[in-house]
Each structure stands twice: as structure tokens, then as C-alpha cells.
Design a protein around this motif. Structure first.
Motif, PDB file in Angstrom:
ATOM      1  N   ILE A  75      45.978 -12.551 -42.818  1.00  0.00           N
ATOM      2  CA  ILE A  75      46.876 -11.315 -43.305  1.00  0.00           C
ATOM      3  C   ILE A  75      46.247 -10.889 -44.718  1.00  0.00           C
ATOM      4  N   ARG A  76      45.738  -9.902 -44.988  1.00  0.00           N
ATOM      5  CA  ARG A  76      45.330  -9.447 -46.497  1.00  0.00           C
ATOM      6  C   ARG A  76      46.567  -8.992 -47.372  1.00  0.00           C
ATOM      7  N   VAL A  77      46.473  -9.307 -48.545  1.00  0.00           N
ATOM      8  CA  VAL A  77      47.583  -9.145 -49.401  1.00  0.00           C
ATOM      9  C   VAL A  77      47.211  -8.223 -50.792  1.00  0.00           C
ATOM     10  N   ASP A  98      44.572 -10.883 -51.994  1.00  0.00           N
ATOM     11  CA  ASP A  98      43.264 -10.542 -52.010  1.00  0.00           C
ATOM     12  C   ASP A  98      42.856  -9.521 -52.901  1.00  0.00           C
ATOM     13  N   SER A  99      44.120  -8.901 -53.366  1.00  0.00           N
ATOM     14  CA  SER A  99      43.830  -7.677 -54.600  1.00  0.00           C
ATOM     15  C   SER A  99      45.136  -7.887 -55.437  1.00  0.00           C
ATOM     16  N   PHE A 100      44.982  -7.596 -56.795  1.00  0.00           N
ATOM     17  CA  PHE A 100      46.265  -7.616 -57.615  1.00  0.00           C
ATOM     18  C   PHE A 100      46.210  -6.204 -58.404  1.00  0.00           C
ATOM     19  N   LEU A 101      47.290  -5.522 -58.410  1.00  0.00           N
ATOM     20  CA  LEU A 101      47.036  -4.013 -58.984  1.00  0.00           C
ATOM     21  C   LEU A 101      48.423  -3.703 -59.737  1.00  0.00           C
ATOM     22  N   ASP A 102      48.160  -3.171 -60.762  1.00  0.00           N
ATOM     23  CA  ASP A 102      49.096  -2.696 -61.611  1.00  0.00           C
ATOM     24  C   ASP A 102      49.784  -1.422 -60.959  1.00  0.00           C
ATOM     25  N   LYS A 103      51.070  -1.084 -61.007  1.00  0.00           N
ATOM     26  CA  LYS A 103      51.683   0.164 -60.376  1.00  0.00           C
ATOM     27  C   LYS A 103      51.524   1.343 -61.092  1.00  0.00           C
ATOM     28  N   ILE A 110      44.592   1.712 -54.140  1.00  0.00           N
ATOM     29  CA  ILE A 110      45.211   1.222 -52.708  1.00  0.00           C
ATOM     30  C   ILE A 110      44.338   1.675 -51.429  1.00  0.00           C
ATOM     31  N   PRO A 111      44.112   3.090 -51.429  1.00  0.00           N
ATOM     32  CA  PRO A 111      43.417   3.552 -50.224  1.00  0.00           C
ATOM     33  C   PRO A 111      41.932   2.925 -50.202  1.00  0.00           C
ATOM     34  N   SER A 112      41.093   2.924 -51.141  1.00  0.00           N
ATOM     35  CA  SER A 112      39.872   2.255 -51.115  1.00  0.00           C
ATOM     36  C   SER A 112      39.910   0.766 -50.744  1.00  0.00           C
ATOM     37  N   ILE A 113      40.904   0.117 -51.193  1.00  0.00           N
ATOM     38  CA  ILE A 113      40.968  -1.334 -50.756  1.00  0.00           C
ATOM     39  C   ILE A 113      41.351  -1.400 -49.252  1.00  0.00           C
ATOM     40  N   LEU A 114      42.400  -0.530 -48.800  1.00  0.00           N
ATOM     41  CA  LEU A 114      42.532  -0.787 -47.370  1.00  0.00           C
ATOM     42  C   LEU A 114      41.203  -0.369 -46.589  1.00  0.00           C
ATOM     43  N   TRP A 117      38.791  -2.979 -46.568  1.00  0.00           N
ATOM     44  CA  TRP A 117      39.352  -4.240 -45.627  1.00  0.00           C
ATOM     45  C   TRP A 117      39.065  -3.657 -43.985  1.00  0.00           C
ATOM     46  N   GLN A 118      39.521  -2.264 -43.725  1.00  0.00           N
ATOM     47  CA  GLN A 118      39.175  -1.896 -42.659  1.00  0.00           C
ATOM     48  C   GLN A 118      37.675  -1.943 -42.084  1.00  0.00           C
ATOM     49  N   ALA A 119      36.701  -1.819 -43.094  1.00  0.00           N
ATOM     50  CA  ALA A 119      35.602  -1.676 -42.697  1.00  0.00           C
ATOM     51  C   ALA A 119      34.895  -3.053 -42.464  1.00  0.00           C
TER      52      ALA A 119
END
Length: 124
Positions: A75-77, A98-103, A110-114, A117-119
Motif C-alpha cells: 500500500i503506497r502512502v 512513499d511521499s511526504f507533502l506539505d499541505k 498529489i495528482p502527479s504522484i498518484l 504510481w498508477q503507471a
């Protein structure tokens, strides 16, 4: 990809939902504002990935992160937090994030990370 959100801010929950609804092939399979019930909900929802806040009303999200990664490392987080100190970042990465982001500054990543991961074959 099945995505689960663990976030206690309704504003952030809504922002994430509106962001993610625009993405093809990504389904939000659950949202919870607390750690207490999150683990079972994540597994029952067959989540492939999750977005996790660190500071939640009932505790620290890093404990949930460790539990998820110990039992289901696939599970990616993405850790998404207002508490983006270097110490928190290092703790999150050590716990398996797997990633750490500042709100406040990284939300748009977020979209590019997801999609990345999909790719790479995550989710079906």
C-alpha cells in the motif's frame, strides 16, 4: 487505483475529493477522520494507496503508517501535513511513507504522484 484518505479536516477532505474526482482510474474507497478505525477500514476497502495526515484528532498518523507498512507494504502512502518539519519528514520516510507533502505548498503534486504510481502498475 483504490485510494483511502485519513484526514480530520473537512476542508482538506473536500479539497482532496474534488482534486481526485478529476483523475481517471482513481477511486476514493473511503475517508476517515481518525486513526482508531482507519486500519480496518483501509483493509476492508482494498486500498492500493492512501493519503495520510500526521496530526489527527485521536493521535499520530505515523503509528498508523508503521502498522500499514508492516502488514501491507504494497500500500503506497502519501503523508500530507501542515507539520512538515525536517524531523517529521524523516520520521515519516523511516516509517515507510512513499511521499511526504506539505499541505500549504505541495498539494498540487498529489495528482502527479498518484498517476506515477498508477503507471508503475499500482492498482487495477
Amino acid at each position: 487505483m483504490n485510494l483511502f484518505i485519513v484526514e480530520d479536516s473537512l476542508l482538506i477532505q473536500n479539497r482532496l475529493v474534488s482534486f481526485i474526482e478529476e483523475l481517471s482510474d482513481i477511486s476514493i474507497v473511503g475517508i476517515t477522520p481518525d486513526i482508531g478505525s482507519a486500519y480496518d477500514k483501509i483493509l476492508n476497502a482494498h486500498a492500493d494507496a492512501m493519503i495520510l495526515d500526521i496530526q489527527l484528532s485521536d493521535g499520530n498518523g505515523l503509528n498508523l503508517l508503521k502498522k500499514i507498512k508492516n502488514t501491507h507494504p504494497e500500500i503506497r502512502v502519501v503523508v500530507l501535513t501542515n507539520h512538515s518539519s525536517e524531523a517529521n519528514r524523516m520520521q515519516a520516510l523511516r516509517a515507510g511513507a512513499d511521499s511526504f507533502l506539505d499541505k500549504s505548498t505541495d498539494f498540487e503534486q498529489i495528482p502527479s504522484i498518484l498517476h506515477r504510481w498508477q503507471a508503475t502498475g499500482l492498482g487495477h
